[in-house]
Scaffold this motif. Structure first.
Motif, PDB file in Angstrom:
ATOM      1  N   MET A 196       6.244   6.515  -2.736  1.00 41.62           N
ATOM      2  CA  MET A 196       5.082   5.716  -2.447  1.00 41.62           C
ATOM      3  C   MET A 196       5.116   4.484  -3.350  1.00 41.62           C
ATOM      4  O   MET A 196       5.377   4.589  -4.552  1.00 41.62           O
ATOM      5  CB  MET A 196       3.833   6.561  -2.700  1.00 41.62           C
ATOM      6  N   GLN A 197       4.831   3.349  -2.802  1.00 39.84           N
ATOM      7  CA  GLN A 197       4.755   2.101  -3.567  1.00 39.84           C
ATOM      8  C   GLN A 197       3.360   1.980  -4.181  1.00 39.84           C
ATOM      9  O   GLN A 197       2.360   2.160  -3.487  1.00 39.84           O
ATOM     10  CB  GLN A 197       5.034   0.906  -2.657  1.00 39.84           C
ATOM     11  N   ASN A 244       7.706   2.364  -7.484  1.00 40.24           N
ATOM     12  CA  ASN A 244       7.642   3.585  -6.690  1.00 40.24           C
ATOM     13  C   ASN A 244       7.243   4.754  -7.574  1.00 40.24           C
ATOM     14  O   ASN A 244       7.733   4.894  -8.697  1.00 40.24           O
ATOM     15  CB  ASN A 244       8.999   3.875  -6.043  1.00 40.24           C
ATOM     16  N   TYR A 292       5.558   9.105  -7.599  1.00 43.50           N
ATOM     17  CA  TYR A 292       5.345  10.369  -6.901  1.00 43.50           C
ATOM     18  C   TYR A 292       3.909  10.465  -6.390  1.00 43.50           C
ATOM     19  O   TYR A 292       3.641  10.971  -5.315  1.00 43.50           O
ATOM     20  CB  TYR A 292       5.664  11.520  -7.859  1.00 43.50           C
ATOM     21  N   GLY A 293       2.955   9.941  -7.184  1.00 46.98           N
ATOM     22  CA  GLY A 293       1.544   9.990  -6.805  1.00 46.98           C
ATOM     23  C   GLY A 293       0.674   9.391  -7.884  1.00 46.98           C
ATOM     24  O   GLY A 293       1.158   8.894  -8.900  1.00 46.98           O
ATOM     25  N   ASP A 315       2.568  10.830  -1.608  1.00 42.58           N
ATOM     26  CA  ASP A 315       3.388  10.186  -0.589  1.00 42.58           C
ATOM     27  C   ASP A 315       2.844  10.457   0.815  1.00 42.58           C
ATOM     28  O   ASP A 315       2.422  11.572   1.125  1.00 42.58           O
ATOM     29  CB  ASP A 315       4.818  10.726  -0.712  1.00 42.58           C
ATOM     30  N   ASN A 316       2.828   9.434   1.663  1.00 39.01           N
ATOM     31  CA  ASN A 316       2.386   9.511   3.063  1.00 39.01           C
ATOM     32  C   ASN A 316       0.924   9.931   3.211  1.00 39.01           C
ATOM     33  O   ASN A 316       0.558  10.587   4.190  1.00 39.01           O
ATOM     34  CB  ASN A 316       3.303  10.434   3.873  1.00 39.01           C
ATOM     35  N   HIS A 317       0.078   9.544   2.278  1.00 36.27           N
ATOM     36  CA  HIS A 317      -1.354   9.837   2.345  1.00 36.27           C
ATOM     37  C   HIS A 317      -1.985   9.054   3.502  1.00 36.27           C
ATOM     38  O   HIS A 317      -1.523   7.975   3.848  1.00 36.27           O
ATOM     39  CB  HIS A 317      -2.018   9.435   1.020  1.00 36.27           C
ATOM     40  N   ASN A 336       1.796   3.861   3.281  1.00 38.76           N
ATOM     41  CA  ASN A 336       2.522   4.390   2.131  1.00 38.76           C
ATOM     42  C   ASN A 336       2.567   3.420   0.945  1.00 38.76           C
ATOM     43  O   ASN A 336       3.452   3.475   0.110  1.00 38.76           O
ATOM     44  CB  ASN A 336       3.927   4.849   2.502  1.00 38.76           C
ATOM     45  N   LYS A 337       1.602   2.500   0.886  1.00 39.21           N
ATOM     46  CA  LYS A 337       1.443   1.605  -0.252  1.00 39.21           C
ATOM     47  C   LYS A 337       0.026   1.779  -0.786  1.00 39.21           C
ATOM     48  O   LYS A 337      -0.935   1.746  -0.027  1.00 39.21           O
ATOM     49  CB  LYS A 337       1.672   0.146   0.129  1.00 39.21           C
TER      50      LYS A 337
END
Length: 84
Positions: free
Chosen positions: A1-2, A16, A18-19, A33-35, A71-72
């Motif tokens: 995730m950016q 980048n 992990y969270g 990621d991909n929230h 994803n940003k």
């Protein structure tokens, strides 16, 4: 995730991750990621940047907002102080 963390004065973090764990106005929450897309208000408290599964950066923040889209994650805050 950016992830990008900004104050009016400077860029606190960009890269980048992990969270991130954030102090929302109604309690803390985590973005991974991909929230799903969202916008939320932030309150005063601790923000933890999960650089990877083993390393974290911790900041004391004041009020602000977070936006998650494609994803940003963009965190806009008044001030951030790095904690040891």
């Amino acid at each position: 995730m950016q992830l990008e963390i900004l104050t009016p004065e400077h860029k606190v973090f960009s890269g980048n991750v992990y969270g991130i764990q954030l102090p929302g106005t109604n309690g803390s929450f985590e973005v991974l990621d991909n929230h799903a897309a969202m916008i939320a208000a932030l309150g005063k408290g601790k923000m933890k940047v999960l650089v990877d599964k083993h390393n974290t950066d911790v900041y004391e923040i004041s009020a602000g907002f977070v936006e998650v889209l494609n994803n940003k994650t963009s965190v806009l805050i008044e001030d951030a102080t790095a904690l040891a």
